[in-house]
Motif scaffolding. Structure first.
Motif, PDB file in Angstrom:
ATOM      1  N   LYS A  39       2.426  12.939   9.214  1.00 30.59           N
ATOM      2  CA  LYS A  39       0.972  13.140   9.132  1.00 30.59           C
ATOM      3  C   LYS A  39       0.237  12.243  10.119  1.00 30.59           C
ATOM      4  O   LYS A  39      -0.680  12.695  10.826  1.00 30.59           O
ATOM      5  CB  LYS A  39       0.472  12.859   7.711  1.00 30.59           C
ATOM      6  N   LEU A  84      -9.934  11.297   6.672  1.00 30.04           N
ATOM      7  CA  LEU A  84      -9.376   9.953   6.477  1.00 30.04           C
ATOM      8  C   LEU A  84     -10.251   9.067   5.598  1.00 30.04           C
ATOM      9  O   LEU A  84      -9.746   8.180   4.920  1.00 30.04           O
ATOM     10  CB  LEU A  84      -9.116   9.279   7.824  1.00 30.04           C
ATOM     11  N   ILE A 117      -8.862  -1.407   1.190  1.00 31.44           N
ATOM     12  CA  ILE A 117      -8.317  -1.999   2.421  1.00 31.44           C
ATOM     13  C   ILE A 117      -9.385  -2.873   3.087  1.00 31.44           C
ATOM     14  O   ILE A 117     -10.519  -2.449   3.278  1.00 31.44           O
ATOM     15  CB  ILE A 117      -7.854  -0.881   3.385  1.00 31.44           C
ATOM     16  N   VAL A 176      -9.263  10.057   2.085  1.00 36.82           N
ATOM     17  CA  VAL A 176      -7.879   9.640   1.796  1.00 36.82           C
ATOM     18  C   VAL A 176      -7.803   8.153   1.441  1.00 36.82           C
ATOM     19  O   VAL A 176      -7.117   7.761   0.503  1.00 36.82           O
ATOM     20  CB  VAL A 176      -6.967   9.917   3.020  1.00 36.82           C
ATOM     21  N   HIS A 177      -8.515   7.315   2.200  1.00 35.51           N
ATOM     22  CA  HIS A 177      -8.391   5.864   2.040  1.00 35.51           C
ATOM     23  C   HIS A 177      -9.449   5.260   1.115  1.00 35.51           C
ATOM     24  O   HIS A 177      -9.492   4.042   0.928  1.00 35.51           O
ATOM     25  CB  HIS A 177      -8.445   5.191   3.418  1.00 35.51           C
ATOM     26  N   PHE A 197       0.826  -1.205   0.000  1.00 33.36           N
ATOM     27  CA  PHE A 197       0.000   0.000   0.000  1.00 33.36           C
ATOM     28  C   PHE A 197       0.870   1.269   0.000  1.00 33.36           C
ATOM     29  O   PHE A 197       0.431   2.329  -0.452  1.00 33.36           O
ATOM     30  CB  PHE A 197      -0.906   0.041   1.236  1.00 33.36           C
ATOM     31  N   PHE A 198       2.071   1.145   0.540  1.00 31.31           N
ATOM     32  CA  PHE A 198       2.909   2.331   0.733  1.00 31.31           C
ATOM     33  C   PHE A 198       3.992   2.477  -0.327  1.00 31.31           C
ATOM     34  O   PHE A 198       4.878   3.330  -0.197  1.00 31.31           O
ATOM     35  CB  PHE A 198       3.495   2.316   2.162  1.00 31.31           C
ATOM     36  N   VAL A 223      -2.604  -4.129  10.613  1.00 32.91           N
ATOM     37  CA  VAL A 223      -1.935  -2.843  10.850  1.00 32.91           C
ATOM     38  C   VAL A 223      -2.085  -2.411  12.320  1.00 32.91           C
ATOM     39  O   VAL A 223      -1.137  -1.894  12.926  1.00 32.91           O
ATOM     40  CB  VAL A 223      -2.477  -1.798   9.848  1.00 32.91           C
ATOM     41  N   TRP A 250      -6.126  18.197  14.206  1.00 30.07           N
ATOM     42  CA  TRP A 250      -5.678  17.587  12.939  1.00 30.07           C
ATOM     43  C   TRP A 250      -6.033  18.534  11.805  1.00 30.07           C
ATOM     44  O   TRP A 250      -7.199  18.860  11.597  1.00 30.07           O
ATOM     45  CB  TRP A 250      -6.346  16.215  12.770  1.00 30.07           C
ATOM     46  N   GLN A 303       4.541  10.650   5.582  1.00 26.26           N
ATOM     47  CA  GLN A 303       3.470   9.788   6.080  1.00 26.26           C
ATOM     48  C   GLN A 303       3.547   9.657   7.602  1.00 26.26           C
ATOM     49  O   GLN A 303       2.527   9.729   8.303  1.00 26.26           O
ATOM     50  CB  GLN A 303       3.588   8.408   5.412  1.00 26.26           C
ATOM     51  N   VAL A 318     -10.896   4.744  13.666  1.00 33.63           N
ATOM     52  CA  VAL A 318     -10.863   5.093  12.240  1.00 33.63           C
ATOM     53  C   VAL A 318     -11.122   3.880  11.335  1.00 33.63           C
ATOM     54  O   VAL A 318     -11.138   4.012  10.111  1.00 33.63           O
ATOM     55  CB  VAL A 318      -9.550   5.816  11.823  1.00 33.63           C
ATOM     56  N   MET A 362      -8.527   2.640  -1.805  1.00 26.99           N
ATOM     57  CA  MET A 362      -7.409   1.727  -1.571  1.00 26.99           C
ATOM     58  C   MET A 362      -7.828   0.269  -1.457  1.00 26.99           C
ATOM     59  O   MET A 362      -6.992  -0.631  -1.536  1.00 26.99           O
ATOM     60  CB  MET A 362      -6.645   2.154  -0.306  1.00 26.99           C
ATOM     61  N   LEU A 378      -2.635  11.193  15.167  1.00 27.06           N
ATOM     62  CA  LEU A 378      -2.753  10.466  16.432  1.00 27.06           C
ATOM     63  C   LEU A 378      -2.628  11.393  17.629  1.00 27.06           C
ATOM     64  O   LEU A 378      -3.368  11.250  18.610  1.00 27.06           O
ATOM     65  CB  LEU A 378      -1.684   9.354  16.501  1.00 27.06           C
ATOM     66  N   ARG A 404      -6.173  15.959   5.733  1.00 32.96           N
ATOM     67  CA  ARG A 404      -7.347  15.525   4.980  1.00 32.96           C
ATOM     68  C   ARG A 404      -8.239  14.596   5.789  1.00 32.96           C
ATOM     69  O   ARG A 404      -7.798  13.964   6.736  1.00 32.96           O
ATOM     70  CB  ARG A 404      -6.879  14.833   3.681  1.00 32.96           C
TER      71      ARG A 404
END
Ligand code: HEM
Length: 116
Positions: free
Chosen positions: A44, A64, A73, A67-68, A32-33, A81, A59, A41, A109, A71, A49, A62
């Protein structure tokens, strides 16, 4: 706050650095990275956190979920993770109850990150 109990921004950043080292050493989630600037990363995610753990700075990045979003996931990948976060906290010497409280904050999240 949990942020204070963990030792503030420096401690959260150190744990986040180890978190991404653990992720990058795990071929089930490291892809993923690919192509992501891991220094950015780390900064951010540490900032996110810190805010989520009750730190003083909101925060400013963006959303979350956005952002995700693309992907793909899975729940299992997210669980993997979270395990890497738990290991990073434990190897930093964080007490078990504080580890679990911190992991519980990261778990908030899951619904924004998991899309598959
Ligand atoms: C951004 C993957 C879980 C916080 C990203 C990016 C990737 C990624 C690849 C970079 C997007 C880009 O720059 O184009 C993943 C994967 C996860 C996961 C595979 C789990 C399986 C989490 C969790 C958190 C988190 C648990 C927070 C505790 C962030 C933040 C950003 C980000 C703060 C940057 C947002 C911004 O650019 O403002 N994630 N993520 N992610 N992720 Fe995750």
């Amino acid at each position: 706050t949990l942020f204070e109990q963990l030792g503030g921004e420096a401690a959260v950043t150190a744990v986040t650095t180890q978190f991404y080292a653990n992720i990058q050493a795990d071929a089930t989630v490291s892809n993923f990275f690919n192509g992501i600037n891991m220094a950015d990363q780390t900064n951010k995610t540490a900032s996110f956190l810190c805010a989520a753990l009750g730190g003083p700075k909101a925060w400013g990045g963006r959303n979350l979920k956005e952002v995700h979003a693309n992907m793909g996931i899975t729940n299992d990948q997210f669980t993997t993770v979270i395990g890497h976060l738990r290991s990073a906290l434990t190897s930093a010497g964080v007490a078990a109850d504080l580890v679990e409280q911190t992991v519980a904050v990261a778990e908030t999240v899951r619904g924004d990150v998991v899309t598959a």
